[in-house]
Design an enzyme around this catalytic site. Structure first.
Site, PDB file in Angstrom:
ATOM      1  N   GLU A 155      38.821  41.480  51.079  1.00  0.00           N
ATOM      2  CA  GLU A 155      39.407  40.418  50.258  1.00  0.00           C
ATOM      3  C   GLU A 155      40.928  40.365  50.393  1.00  0.00           C
ATOM      4  OE1 GLU A 155      38.530  40.963  46.075  1.00  0.00           O
ATOM      5  OE2 GLU A 155      39.359  38.997  45.562  1.00  0.00           O
ATOM      6  N   GLU A 256      35.429  34.311  38.645  1.00  0.00           N
ATOM      7  CA  GLU A 256      36.290  35.470  38.388  1.00  0.00           C
ATOM      8  C   GLU A 256      37.551  34.970  37.686  1.00  0.00           C
ATOM      9  OE1 GLU A 256      38.188  37.509  41.665  1.00  0.00           O
ATOM     10  OE2 GLU A 256      37.441  39.444  40.989  1.00  0.00           O
TER      11      GLU A 256
HETATM   12  O1  3PY Z   1      41.719  42.489  41.492  1.00  0.00           O
HETATM   13  C1  3PY Z   1      41.313  41.348  41.692  1.00  0.00           C
HETATM   14  O2  3PY Z   1      41.923  40.352  41.305  1.00  0.00           O
HETATM   15  C2  3PY Z   1      40.098  41.149  42.404  1.00  0.00           C
HETATM   16  O3  3PY Z   1      39.805  40.031  42.740  1.00  0.00           O
HETATM   17  C3  3PY Z   1      39.248  42.337  42.692  1.00  0.00           C
HETATM   18  O4  3PY Z   1      38.076  42.056  43.353  1.00  0.00           O
END
Ligand code: 3PY
Length: 279
Positions: A155, A256
């Site tokens: 990521e 998220e």
């Molecule tokens: O720490 C964050 O913002 C993430 O997206 C972790 O997966």
């Protein structure tokens, strides 16, 4: 097109955190969702007691929720850390100790994506040394993921909020994906395309989607500014998800985002209840 066509899951490390871990899957289910994702839930330990792992599995099963993404141990997160695998010494050892534990747990709940955060730069350590260690550890993680039929996610985060994290652009993260795949020959390393982090970096999101959808294994969203629910900021998330779909992405979209000043259950008004369960 639009939100109707997406497969959403709820990130239970940022939403429903007003509840104890074991109550979060049921809360997501009560809000109408059937799929969830998690950062490594035990920030103090990469190797929790068997009973803790079993209790989480039971909470997911009892709620009828499918875990679709799990982060490996990543140090103190939430907190100052952004991963452990490129941090020499104790943190790298903790990551290694976590690899099989996380993979076995993922297998036990049929979770098919493991996210390996890269880790912050460390003062006084040559970045090349950190990158070499990272590649070694990512190869181990990719093999463990492959053993359980899963993908390994890498990521990009955003520089303003993670100034010491080296992967702060889509090309930087994808370059690591390519290196891991070249080293393992497995092809199971994929890009985690987080539209919030990339927009915070000022990236051209349509261009990122055009260039990297084929290498993308998971998507996460939050609006910007504020990392809140869709509609609380300026991002055209619906349009961007449409672009991803047109470019061939059919995977999960992780919610998220922060609920803000209200209970998490009240932060889904942008998504009709009938569209929350994964199909
Ligand atoms: O720490 C964050 O913002 C993430 O997206 C972790 O997966």
């Amino acid at each position: 097109m639009g939100y109707t066509d997406q497969r959403f899951n709820v990130n239970l490390s940022i939403l429903f955190t007003e509840l104890p871990l074991l109550e979060r899957p049921a809360a997501a289910a009560a809000a109408g969702f059937t799929a969830v994702e998690l950062w490594w839930p035990w920030i103090e330990t990469p190797t929790p007691d068997r009973r803790e792992l079993d209790a989480l599995k039971k909470a997911l099963d009892d709620a009828g929720t499918q875990l679709v993404g799990l982060n490996f141990y990543a140090g103190q997160l939430p907190g100052p850390d952004r991963g452990a695998l490129s941090v020499p010494g104790e943190e790298s050892e903790r990551f290694r100790a976590n690899i099989e534990v996380a993979a076995d747990f993922a297998a036990s709940v049929d979770c098919k994506a493991l996210n390996a955060l890269y880790g912050n730069r460390v003062d006084g350590v040559d970045p090349a040394v950190q990158d070499e260690l990272a590649l070694e550890n990512l190869v181990l993680a990719a093999r463990a993921a492959d053993r359980i039929g899963a993908i390994l996610l890498i990521e990009a985060l955003n520089k303003p909020e993670s100034p010491r994290y080296p992967l702060v652009s889509a090309p930087a993260a994808v370059a690591v994906v390519d290196k891991v795949n070249a080293a393992t020959g497995l092809g199971n390393a994929k890009f985690l395309l987080d539209l919030y982090h990339l927009s915070m970096n000022g990236e051209d999101l349509p261009e990122v989607i055009e260039n990297y959808t084929a290498k993308t294994g998971h998507v996460q969203i939050a609006d910007n500014p504020g990392r809140g629910a869709p509609g609380t900021g300026d991002l055209d998330l619906e349009g961007l998800l449409d672009r991803l779909r047109k470019a061939g992405y059919e995977g999960w979209v992780g919610l998220e985002y922060k609920a803000g000043d209200r209970p998490s259950a009240e932060s889904f008004e942008w998504l009709p209840r009938s569209q929350r369960a994964a199909n």
